[in-house]
Scaffold this motif. Structure first.
Motif: not given
Length: 203
Positions: A127-133
């Motif tokens: 998995x890649x974990x990121x955040x939205x706007x």
């Protein structure tokens, strides 16, 4: 008493048959479309007033397999990229499937768009974990093994059994492979890079 972990249907008054949609309170139309359509590549398939609150816009995105993610947005709400605080009843993260062969391309696209990420090998998936706007945690998950969509729960339940029998704390490759073989399927591994498990939390 420990609850049963099994792919068998529970003895309940009724059973759901799938996920129809998930709805998130979003910020504004432009930023939501820019992130979910223009970066993550989800088709915007419906836009209309919210039936319960007509002054709010309801955006519908196809996440890639016909399952729908929707947002309630208004143009007077600015986006807020600060990490969200989670509590009871709130969403911790949303997870979407991505293609293994496009993993490096996706990481580059996130970087180019100014979105950082953490990368982890989660045992059953990568998995890649990121955040939205708006600071909502987004997980982009690669299935480490080729498994028919209608048998994923079955495989995970069997991997859980293998994990418990082995005395392991978390599901890992050997449990997934044992489960797939035990269920009479061929073990086909997708190529993913080496990464830490991320045990102990995500930064």
């Amino acid at each position: 008493m420990e609850p049963d972990v099994t792919a068998e249907r529970p003895d309940s008054p009724f059973h759901t048959v799938g996920t129809d949609h998930i709805t998130v309170i979003g910020s504004n139309v432009a930023d939501t479309i820019e992130y979910y359509r223009d970066l993550l590549g989800m088709s915007l398939v419906l836009r209309q007033p919210n039936l319960d609150q007509p002054e709010v816009t309801h955006l519908f995105f196809d996440t890639g397999d016909g399952r729908i993610l929707t947002f309630f947005v208004t143009d007077d709400r600015p986006s807020n990229p600060n990490p969200q605080r989670t509590g009871l009843g709130q969403v911790h993260h949303l997870a979407f499937t991505i293609e293994a062969e496009r993993l490096e391309e996706i990481k580059a696209a996130l970087n180019d768009a100014g979105y950082g990420y953490n990368e982890f090998d989660r045992g059953a998936f990568h998995s890649l974990y990121t955040r939205d706007h708006n600071g909502l945690t987004i997980e982009l998950a690669v299935d480490k093994y080729e498994i028919p969509g209608d048998r994923r729960g079955e495989v995970l339940a069997r991997a859980q059994q293998a994990r418990v029998e082995a005395g392991a704390e978390y599901v890992d490759d050997e449990h997934m492979e044992e489960a797939i073989e035990a269920l009479g399927m061929e073990v086909v591994r997708n190529e993913t890079p080496d990464a830490d498990s991320g045990v102990g939390g995500v930064e």
